[in-house]
Design a protein around this motif. Structure first.
Motif, PDB file in Angstrom:
ATOM      1  N   PHE A 114       0.830  -1.208   0.000  1.00 50.75           N
ATOM      2  CA  PHE A 114       0.000   0.000   0.000  1.00 50.75           C
ATOM      3  C   PHE A 114       0.861   1.253   0.000  1.00 50.75           C
ATOM      4  CE2 PHE A 114      -3.411  -2.553   2.453  1.00 50.75           C
ATOM      5  CZ  PHE A 114      -3.803  -3.140   1.269  1.00 50.75           C
ATOM      6  N   MET A 115       1.885   1.268   0.847  1.00 50.95           N
ATOM      7  CA  MET A 115       2.745   2.446   0.939  1.00 50.95           C
ATOM      8  C   MET A 115       3.513   2.692  -0.362  1.00 50.95           C
ATOM      9  SD  MET A 115       2.380   3.935   3.890  1.00 50.95           S
ATOM     10  CE  MET A 115       0.633   3.601   3.638  1.00 50.95           C
ATOM     11  N   PHE A 117       2.716   1.723  -3.408  1.00 52.81           N
ATOM     12  CA  PHE A 117       1.779   2.146  -4.455  1.00 52.81           C
ATOM     13  C   PHE A 117       1.378   3.607  -4.272  1.00 52.81           C
ATOM     14  CE2 PHE A 117      -2.570   2.862  -5.892  1.00 52.81           C
ATOM     15  CZ  PHE A 117      -2.490   2.475  -7.210  1.00 52.81           C
ATOM     16  N   GLY A 118       1.098   3.991  -3.016  1.00 53.85           N
ATOM     17  CA  GLY A 118       0.665   5.357  -2.765  1.00 53.85           C
ATOM     18  C   GLY A 118       1.752   6.381  -3.008  1.00 53.85           C
ATOM     19  N   TRP A 119       2.968   6.126  -2.510  1.00 52.46           N
ATOM     20  CA  TRP A 119       4.049   7.104  -2.652  1.00 52.46           C
ATOM     21  C   TRP A 119       4.575   7.188  -4.078  1.00 52.46           C
ATOM     22  CZ3 TRP A 119       4.922  10.813   0.624  1.00 52.46           C
ATOM     23  CH2 TRP A 119       4.584  10.653   1.965  1.00 52.46           C
ATOM     24  N   ILE A 120       4.462   6.109  -4.851  1.00 55.29           N
ATOM     25  CA  ILE A 120       4.947   6.140  -6.230  1.00 55.29           C
ATOM     26  C   ILE A 120       3.927   6.781  -7.170  1.00 55.29           C
ATOM     27  CG2 ILE A 120       5.598   4.693  -8.199  1.00 55.29           C
ATOM     28  CD1 ILE A 120       6.851   2.747  -6.204  1.00 55.29           C
ATOM     29  N   ASN A 121       2.644   6.457  -6.997  1.00 56.39           N
ATOM     30  CA  ASN A 121       1.616   6.904  -7.938  1.00 56.39           C
ATOM     31  C   ASN A 121       0.831   8.123  -7.468  1.00 56.39           C
ATOM     32  OD1 ASN A 121       1.682   4.581 -10.012  1.00 56.39           O
ATOM     33  ND2 ASN A 121       1.461   3.496  -8.078  1.00 56.39           N
ATOM     34  N   HIS A 122       0.700   8.319  -6.163  1.00 57.04           N
ATOM     35  CA  HIS A 122      -0.078   9.453  -5.634  1.00 57.04           C
ATOM     36  C   HIS A 122       0.733  10.143  -4.537  1.00 57.04           C
ATOM     37  CE1 HIS A 122      -3.058   6.462  -7.120  1.00 57.04           C
ATOM     38  NE2 HIS A 122      -3.614   7.540  -7.669  1.00 57.04           N
ATOM     39  N   THR A 123       1.868  10.709  -4.935  1.00 57.38           N
ATOM     40  CA  THR A 123       2.779  11.304  -3.958  1.00 57.38           C
ATOM     41  C   THR A 123       2.155  12.501  -3.253  1.00 57.38           C
ATOM     42  OG1 THR A 123       4.605  10.616  -5.383  1.00 57.38           O
ATOM     43  CG2 THR A 123       5.111  12.189  -3.620  1.00 57.38           C
ATOM     44  N   LYS A 124       1.525  13.393  -4.006  1.00 56.11           N
ATOM     45  CA  LYS A 124       0.917  14.578  -3.392  1.00 56.11           C
ATOM     46  C   LYS A 124      -0.208  14.190  -2.442  1.00 56.11           C
ATOM     47  CE  LYS A 124       1.973  17.766  -7.202  1.00 56.11           C
ATOM     48  NZ  LYS A 124       1.404  18.705  -8.210  1.00 56.11           N
ATOM     49  N   HIS A 125      -0.971  13.200  -2.836  1.00 53.59           N
ATOM     50  CA  HIS A 125      -2.065  12.736  -1.971  1.00 53.59           C
ATOM     51  C   HIS A 125      -1.533  12.152  -0.667  1.00 53.59           C
ATOM     52  CE1 HIS A 125      -5.998  11.140  -0.941  1.00 53.59           C
ATOM     53  NE2 HIS A 125      -5.459   9.952  -0.753  1.00 53.59           N
ATOM     54  N   MET A 126      -0.430  11.441  -0.721  1.00 51.73           N
ATOM     55  CA  MET A 126       0.165  10.864   0.485  1.00 51.73           C
ATOM     56  C   MET A 126       0.740  11.959   1.388  1.00 51.73           C
ATOM     57  SD  MET A 126      -0.418   7.639   0.304  1.00 51.73           S
ATOM     58  CE  MET A 126       0.665   6.973   1.550  1.00 51.73           C
ATOM     59  N   PHE A 127       1.336  12.994   0.788  1.00 48.37           N
ATOM     60  CA  PHE A 127       1.837  14.107   1.586  1.00 48.37           C
ATOM     61  C   PHE A 127       0.695  14.855   2.269  1.00 48.37           C
ATOM     62  CE2 PHE A 127       5.974  14.056  -0.784  1.00 48.37           C
ATOM     63  CZ  PHE A 127       6.789  14.015   0.338  1.00 48.37           C
ATOM     64  N   SER A 128      -0.435  14.971   1.600  1.00 51.04           N
ATOM     65  CA  SER A 128      -1.576  15.671   2.198  1.00 51.04           C
ATOM     66  C   SER A 128      -2.137  14.942   3.405  1.00 51.04           C
ATOM     67  CB  SER A 128      -2.673  15.870   1.145  1.00 51.04           C
ATOM     68  OG  SER A 128      -3.202  14.619   0.726  1.00 51.04           O
ATOM     69  N   TYR A 220      -6.745   1.092   5.442  1.00 56.72           N
ATOM     70  CA  TYR A 220      -5.378   1.517   5.122  1.00 56.72           C
ATOM     71  C   TYR A 220      -5.175   1.617   3.612  1.00 56.72           C
ATOM     72  CZ  TYR A 220      -4.358   0.469  10.029  1.00 56.72           C
ATOM     73  OH  TYR A 220      -4.359   0.449  11.398  1.00 56.72           O
ATOM     74  N   SER A 221      -5.760   0.683   2.883  1.00 53.67           N
ATOM     75  CA  SER A 221      -5.602   0.717   1.424  1.00 53.67           C
ATOM     76  C   SER A 221      -6.401   1.841   0.791  1.00 53.67           C
ATOM     77  CB  SER A 221      -6.033  -0.623   0.823  1.00 53.67           C
ATOM     78  OG  SER A 221      -7.426  -0.816   0.989  1.00 53.67           O
ATOM     79  N   SER A 222      -7.533   2.238   1.402  1.00 52.29           N
ATOM     80  CA  SER A 222      -8.342   3.306   0.838  1.00 52.29           C
ATOM     81  C   SER A 222      -7.657   4.668   0.937  1.00 52.29           C
ATOM     82  CB  SER A 222      -9.695   3.365   1.545  1.00 52.29           C
ATOM     83  OG  SER A 222      -9.552   3.699   2.905  1.00 52.29           O
ATOM     84  N   GLU A 223      -6.669   4.801   1.800  1.00 49.44           N
ATOM     85  CA  GLU A 223      -5.977   6.079   1.964  1.00 49.44           C
ATOM     86  C   GLU A 223      -4.963   6.370   0.874  1.00 49.44           C
ATOM     87  OE1 GLU A 223      -4.258   6.230   5.801  1.00 49.44           O
ATOM     88  OE2 GLU A 223      -6.166   6.164   6.875  1.00 49.44           O
ATOM     89  N   VAL A 224      -4.614   5.371   0.086  1.00 53.13           N
ATOM     90  CA  VAL A 224      -3.566   5.579  -0.922  1.00 53.13           C
ATOM     91  C   VAL A 224      -4.140   5.990  -2.277  1.00 53.13           C
ATOM     92  CG1 VAL A 224      -2.101   3.902   0.224  1.00 53.13           C
ATOM     93  CG2 VAL A 224      -3.541   3.172  -1.678  1.00 53.13           C
ATOM     94  N   TYR A 225      -5.470   6.052  -2.408  1.00 56.07           N
ATOM     95  CA  TYR A 225      -6.077   6.446  -3.690  1.00 56.07           C
ATOM     96  C   TYR A 225      -6.279   7.952  -3.733  1.00 56.07           C
ATOM     97  CZ  TYR A 225      -7.020   1.480  -4.327  1.00 56.07           C
ATOM     98  OH  TYR A 225      -6.882   0.123  -4.461  1.00 56.07           O
TER      99      TYR A 225
END
Length: 225
Positions: A114-115, A117-128, A220-225
């Motif tokens: 999950f981490m 996938f989120g940091w590679i594809n949705h970096t700005k979303h993970m920072f937010s 936890y997985s829903s937070e990476v989209y």
């Protein structure tokens, strides 16, 4: 001979340097009903309703942006955990979900995927996610630190929550069972009633803990989209 109370949970079967106790994890596969019967049985209908209910529940939590088929992964985790929790309530069956080895083996790769996938594809979303909405500017640095720590300890909390809840009930059943030989005859009936009530409680815990594990993994997985 039991050296301490927790040694009752140690794998004891050792043939050809292999611990065969862990094969109890696969016993749930024997209870899965056949999908190729001419007339569906009641167990088959119940199985399909369970899968459909879990699919709708997880789909709601994942949101509309999730990939198709993601819910089947969490349904499989729920069914595996529930079967293993229930199997551990039977005598002479090794409870694999009471060991951190199994729970951590499932929680860590899932959280890591999950981490990544989120940091590679949705970096700005993970920072937010590191700074919740409405946080005062003076507290932003502290919130980033707190959110980072909470993300790092997630696989640890997942594994400890399931293993601790499963091992607690089994320890209580073991303690009550060991006191039976030293109790008075008129107290044996009360002990049996108490163990039956505790066994019913453990059956509920087996389902609840499997549900909590899969629901938290879904959140936890829903937070990476």
């Amino acid at each position: 001979m039991m050296t301490n109370l927790f040694s009752t949970f140690d794998p004891s079967t050792n043939i050809l340097n292999l611990s065969l106790n862990w094969t109890s994890t696969l016993l749930g596969l024997m209870l899965i009903p056949s999908m190729f019967w001419l007339t569906p049985s009641r167990i088959n209908i119940l199985w399909n309703k369970l899968n459909l209910t879990l699919h709708n529940e997880f789909k709601t939590l994942l949101g509309p942006n999730s990939f198709n088929g993601t819910t089947f992964m969490f349904i499989s985790i729920f069914i595996m955990m529930m079967f293993n929790n229930f199997m551990g309530l039977f005598p002479y069956i090794f409870t694999s979900t009471s060991h951190l080895v199994l729970t951590f083996t499932i929680a860590l790769p899932m959280w890591m995927s999950f981490m990544l996938f989120g940091w590679i594809n949705h970096t700005k979303h993970m920072f937010s996610h590191l700074v919740p909405q409405g946080t005062p500017p003076a507290l932003m640095s502290f919130m980033v630190l707190i959110e980072t720590i909470s993300n790092i300890i997630r696989p640890g909390t997942l594994k400890v929550r399931l293993a601790a809840n499963m091992i607690a009930g089994h320890l209580l059943l073991t303690l009550l069972g060991n006191t039976g030989s030293t109790m008075m005859t008129n107290m044996i009936s009360l002990l049996i009633v108490g163990q039956m009530m505790l066994l019913i409680l453990e059956s509920a815990v087996a389902m609840i803990q499997a549900y909590v594990f899969s629901i938290l993994s879904t959140l936890y997985s829903s937070e990476v989209y």
